[in-house]
Design an enzyme around this catalytic site. Structure first.
Site, PDB file in Angstrom:
ATOM      1  N   GLY A  15       0.780  -1.240   0.000  1.00  0.00           N
ATOM      2  CA  GLY A  15       0.000   0.000   0.000  1.00  0.00           C
ATOM      3  C   GLY A  15       0.804   1.279   0.000  1.00  0.00           C
ATOM      4  O   GLY A  15       0.233   2.360  -0.170  1.00  0.00           O
ATOM      5  N   GLY A  17       3.364   1.853  -2.159  1.00  0.00           N
ATOM      6  CA  GLY A  17       3.960   2.058  -3.481  1.00  0.00           C
ATOM      7  C   GLY A  17       3.155   3.000  -4.351  1.00  0.00           C
ATOM      8  O   GLY A  17       2.177   3.624  -3.902  1.00  0.00           O
ATOM      9  N   VAL A  19       0.953   2.590  -6.869  1.00  0.00           N
ATOM     10  CA  VAL A  19      -0.482   2.341  -7.066  1.00  0.00           C
ATOM     11  C   VAL A  19      -1.226   2.394  -5.735  1.00  0.00           C
ATOM     12  O   VAL A  19      -2.327   2.950  -5.643  1.00  0.00           O
ATOM     13  CB  VAL A  19      -0.708   0.986  -7.785  1.00  0.00           C
ATOM     14  CG1 VAL A  19      -2.192   0.724  -7.974  1.00  0.00           C
ATOM     15  CG2 VAL A  19       0.002   0.984  -9.145  1.00  0.00           C
ATOM     16  N   TYR A 143       9.679 -13.617 -12.553  1.00  0.00           N
ATOM     17  CA  TYR A 143       8.601 -12.707 -12.153  1.00  0.00           C
ATOM     18  C   TYR A 143       7.335 -13.013 -12.951  1.00  0.00           C
ATOM     19  O   TYR A 143       6.235 -13.067 -12.403  1.00  0.00           O
ATOM     20  CB  TYR A 143       9.058 -11.270 -12.393  1.00  0.00           C
ATOM     21  CG  TYR A 143       8.028 -10.208 -12.092  1.00  0.00           C
ATOM     22  CD1 TYR A 143       7.820  -9.756 -10.792  1.00  0.00           C
ATOM     23  CD2 TYR A 143       7.262  -9.648 -13.118  1.00  0.00           C
ATOM     24  CE1 TYR A 143       6.878  -8.777 -10.511  1.00  0.00           C
ATOM     25  CE2 TYR A 143       6.321  -8.671 -12.853  1.00  0.00           C
ATOM     26  CZ  TYR A 143       6.129  -8.233 -11.545  1.00  0.00           C
ATOM     27  OH  TYR A 143       5.181  -7.262 -11.279  1.00  0.00           O
ATOM     28  N   LYS A 147       3.624 -14.286 -11.570  1.00  0.00           N
ATOM     29  CA  LYS A 147       2.420 -13.477 -11.750  1.00  0.00           C
ATOM     30  C   LYS A 147       1.333 -14.255 -12.500  1.00  0.00           C
ATOM     31  O   LYS A 147       0.149 -14.153 -12.175  1.00  0.00           O
ATOM     32  CB  LYS A 147       2.758 -12.187 -12.507  1.00  0.00           C
ATOM     33  CG  LYS A 147       3.452 -11.123 -11.663  1.00  0.00           C
ATOM     34  CD  LYS A 147       2.497 -10.516 -10.656  1.00  0.00           C
ATOM     35  CE  LYS A 147       3.082  -9.307  -9.966  1.00  0.00           C
ATOM     36  NZ  LYS A 147       2.161  -8.750  -8.954  1.00  0.00           N
ATOM     37  N   VAL A 173       2.277   2.446 -15.836  1.00  0.00           N
ATOM     38  CA  VAL A 173       1.700   3.315 -14.809  1.00  0.00           C
ATOM     39  C   VAL A 173       2.699   4.406 -14.442  1.00  0.00           C
ATOM     40  O   VAL A 173       3.901   4.155 -14.331  1.00  0.00           O
ATOM     41  CB  VAL A 173       1.349   2.510 -13.538  1.00  0.00           C
ATOM     42  CG1 VAL A 173       0.503   3.349 -12.592  1.00  0.00           C
ATOM     43  CG2 VAL A 173       0.635   1.208 -13.884  1.00  0.00           C
ATOM     44  N   TRP A 208      17.316   8.311 -24.108  1.00  0.00           N
ATOM     45  CA  TRP A 208      17.928   7.082 -24.591  1.00  0.00           C
ATOM     46  C   TRP A 208      17.118   6.509 -25.743  1.00  0.00           C
ATOM     47  O   TRP A 208      15.896   6.394 -25.666  1.00  0.00           O
ATOM     48  CB  TRP A 208      18.018   6.063 -23.456  1.00  0.00           C
ATOM     49  CG  TRP A 208      19.006   6.464 -22.400  1.00  0.00           C
ATOM     50  CD1 TRP A 208      19.946   7.457 -22.476  1.00  0.00           C
ATOM     51  CD2 TRP A 208      19.155   5.903 -21.092  1.00  0.00           C
ATOM     52  NE1 TRP A 208      20.655   7.550 -21.314  1.00  0.00           N
ATOM     53  CE2 TRP A 208      20.204   6.606 -20.439  1.00  0.00           C
ATOM     54  CE3 TRP A 208      18.512   4.875 -20.405  1.00  0.00           C
ATOM     55  CZ2 TRP A 208      20.609   6.315 -19.142  1.00  0.00           C
ATOM     56  CZ3 TRP A 208      18.921   4.574 -19.111  1.00  0.00           C
ATOM     57  CH2 TRP A 208      19.961   5.278 -18.491  1.00  0.00           C
ATOM     58  N   ARG A 215       4.019   3.865 -26.422  1.00  0.00           N
ATOM     59  CA  ARG A 215       3.545   3.176 -25.227  1.00  0.00           C
ATOM     60  C   ARG A 215       2.191   3.729 -24.782  1.00  0.00           C
ATOM     61  O   ARG A 215       1.875   4.895 -25.017  1.00  0.00           O
ATOM     62  CB  ARG A 215       4.554   3.346 -24.076  1.00  0.00           C
ATOM     63  CG  ARG A 215       5.920   2.716 -24.314  1.00  0.00           C
ATOM     64  CD  ARG A 215       5.856   1.204 -24.297  1.00  0.00           C
ATOM     65  NE  ARG A 215       7.170   0.592 -24.508  1.00  0.00           N
ATOM     66  CZ  ARG A 215       7.636   0.175 -25.673  1.00  0.00           C
ATOM     67  NH1 ARG A 215       6.905   0.331 -26.779  1.00  0.00           N
ATOM     68  NH2 ARG A 215       8.823  -0.405 -25.752  1.00  0.00           N
TER      69      ARG A 215
END
Length: 321
Positions: A15, A17, A19, A143, A147, A173, A208, A215
């Site tokens: 909680g 972070g 998002v 990862y 997920k 995000v 870069w 995106r």
């Protein structure tokens, strides 16, 4: 969760972070309900890789609903060097959270996936049916597979126990409380930090790559409003992609120009074309979201960027960087 007579306790793992803090912001600014108590958990509340610690947190807070954001995450280099660790720790976190949710009678859980879990070799736009259609990219297979297993766990808890456990798949995000580290962070917060420093020095900054890749960026506070909707209203076990449409894709060059405008930066920028671009497009299909919420208004990209840049400038000392 919808009726005013029932009281709800919503536990948000991870909680603190990007998002989680966006959800906290929108709950405190009009999206919360009187009958809801929100708890924003952090690593201080529990070691989610440990079953007993996770259970103690659930027994302490007694949630009726869970938004599961906690994960072991890292940049490209972190994943490349430690795929096994990412796999094992994330499997443990996800299994513990969902097992304890079920054990303590939590009816609704919304877990957060990522577009990087999709097959490396796929067609675009990607949609919710394609998650398991082939191996993920080799660089972050640990990862990604961990997920993907959330989706499998959700199916099991639904089929065998009638639980309404589901997952969301956001695109890129960004927003206040992001990680603005130039080396390890994502492209937008990295650009914001670069331009902040270039402005102090009065020099151009360097993007870069060529700036051509496109995106789909989603503002964290828009994502927060959508996650709350999923928790309250979405009844499918299958994941749902939460994203702006393909028509709202932005090139890295356009993003850099918008950040420069938001930061009132006049010195211009250069492209380091020796740096790799990555994939040109990774378009996600938001048809399912639009079927449910045809009228949902996303914050215009320039406005969302301005709010993010203003937050970074005002909170520079405490921002993650």
């Amino acid at each position: 969760m919808g009726s005013d007579c029932e009281s709800s306790v919503v536990l948000v793992t991870g909680g603190t972070g990007l998002v989680g803090q966006a959800i906290k912001y929108v709950v405190e600014n009009g999206s919360g309900r009187k009958n809801e108590k929100w708890i924003f958990g952090s690593s201080k509340d529990a070691d989610l890789t440990d079953r007993a610690s996770t259970e103690a947190m659930f027994l302490k807070y007694k949630p009726t609903h869970v938004i599961h954001l906690a994960a072991k995450v890292g940049g490209l280099f972190g994943n490349l060097s430690a795929n096994l660790e990412f796999l094992r720790k994330n499997i443990a976190i996800n299994d513990n959270v969902l097992a304890m949710a079920h054990k303590t009678g939590v009816q609704n859980v919304v877990s957060c996936l990522s577009t990087c879990i999709f097959p490396d070799k796929t067609t675009y736009p990607i949609n919710e049916t394609m998650v398991h259609n082939g191996p993920p990219h080799d660089s972050n297979y640990g990862y990604s597979y961990a997920k993907r297993l959330i989706d499998i766990l959700n199916r099991g808890y639904n089929n065998e126990h009638g639980r309404n456990y589901t997952s969301i798949i956001p695109t890129n995000v960004f927003g206040p409380e992001d990680n603005f580290n130039i080396q390890q962070g994502h492209v937008l917060p990295g650009l914001i930090h670069k331009i902040y420093l270039a402005k102090l020095e009065g020099k151009p900054f360097t993007v870069w790559g060529t700036g051509k890749p496109r995106r789909q960026f989603i503002y964290s506070r828009d994502l927060a409003r959508l996650i709350i909707w999923v928790l309250r209203e979405y009844k499918e076990t299958e994941p749902i992609i939460l994203s702006v449409g393909e028509e709202d894709e932005v090139s890295i060059k356009e993003a850099a120009e918008q950040v420069a405008i938001a930061m009132d930066f006049k010195e211009g920028f250069l492209f380091d074309t020796d740096k790799a671009d990555g994939q040109y497009k990774k378009t996600a299909d938001n048809t399912k979201l639009r079927k449910y919420l045809p009228e949902f208004q996303f914050t215009p990209f320039p406005q969302a960027l301005k709010e993010t840049c203003d937050w970074f400038v005002e909170n520079y000392q405490r921002a993650r960087k």
